[in-house]
Design an enzyme around this catalytic site. Structure first.
Site: not given
Ligand code: PGA
Length: 253
Positions: A9-11, A96, A168, A174, A212
């Site tokens: 997931n490159w966001k 998300h 998640e 993050g 993470s």
């Protein structure tokens, strides 16, 4: 054979140069690890087609990070599921926590999106998870149950057929503080049992962990029996690091 399911997931990250160098490296090695892994790359919308051109011959799949609930019409700035399907996307991330937080996405909206994605035969990747306060108050299961119930209410008993769930914990995303793999295992078990309780016909529930994940901790997640895949943010932006993760799962899954 069941494969380990890894999503990058490159966001809101990446650019044309990054994509070129990522796939230059990626193409050299990824094929070695596809026997045991399904890999999905979810770049920002504007780069979906560019990434698709890189991966379409590699048996790697394209994922979108979001979709609108409308198929077409006056919805400035949105992307429809028809467009995603047309350019080759197979998966769509929904729910998300970053979208729930920054774009006020509710469980109802998430359920609507899932409905639409499934109608077009793409696969939703539904993110669920609790905040730090929920966790500290012992409410993790309650929060997740509520998130799942909302989907069940809208889509009925078969709601979780052909869906991927990503657990998640919001506090782990993050932050560099990943969840304890044994705790994650218990939550995944809970999610699977809850889904099976509502739909005894369901086979093959895939539950990923996200938050993470990095080269150091990845093994401890993969070895858990009910962690079927990973949703990876930061560590998926660098091809070398991402491939090390993919290789780890190839070696031990
Ligand atoms: P992270 O993000 O790996 O950077 O924590 C995971 C995610 O939000 O999908």
């Amino acid at each position: 054979m069941k494969k380990f399911f890894i999503v990058a997931n490159w966001k809101l990250n990446g650019n044309i140069n990054m994509i070129s160098s990522f796939f230059e490296y990626f193409q050299l090695y990824a094929l070695n690890y596809l026997e045991k892994n399904t890999i999905v790359i979810a770049p920002p919308t504007v780069y979906l087609e560019r990434v698709y051109k890189k991966i379409k011959k590699m048996n790697i799949f394209l994922g979108a990070q979001n979709v609108d609930i409308h198929l077409t019409g006056p919805f400035t700035g949105e992307t429809s599921i028809l467009m995603l399907e047309e350019i080759g996307a197979k998966y769509v991330i929904v729910g998300h926590s970053e979208r729930r937080l920054w774009h006020n996405e509710t469980d109802d909206l998430v359920a609507e999106k899932i409905c639409l994605i499934k109608k077009l035969n793409l696969t939703p990747i539904l993110c669920v998870g609790e905040t730090k306060i929920d966790k500290d108050n012992g409410n993790t299961k309650k929060i997740i149950k509520n998130q799942l119930d909302c989907i069940l209410k809208k889509l009925g008993k078969l709601a979780f057929q052909n869906i991927i769930i990503a657990y998640e914990p919001i506090w782990a995303i993050g932050t560099g503080i990943s969840a304890n793999p044994k705790d994650v295992q218990l939550i995944h078990e809970f999610i699977k049992n809850y889904i099976k309780k509502n739909d005894s016909s369901i086979k093959n529930i895939i539950v990923q962990y996200g938050g993470s994940v990095n080269i150091k901790n990845v093994k401890s997640f993969i070895i858990q029996p009910d962690i079927d895949g990973l949703l990876i943010g930061n560590a998926s932006l660098n091809a070398e690091i991402f491939l090390k993760i993919v290789k780890t799962s190839h070696d031990i899954f």
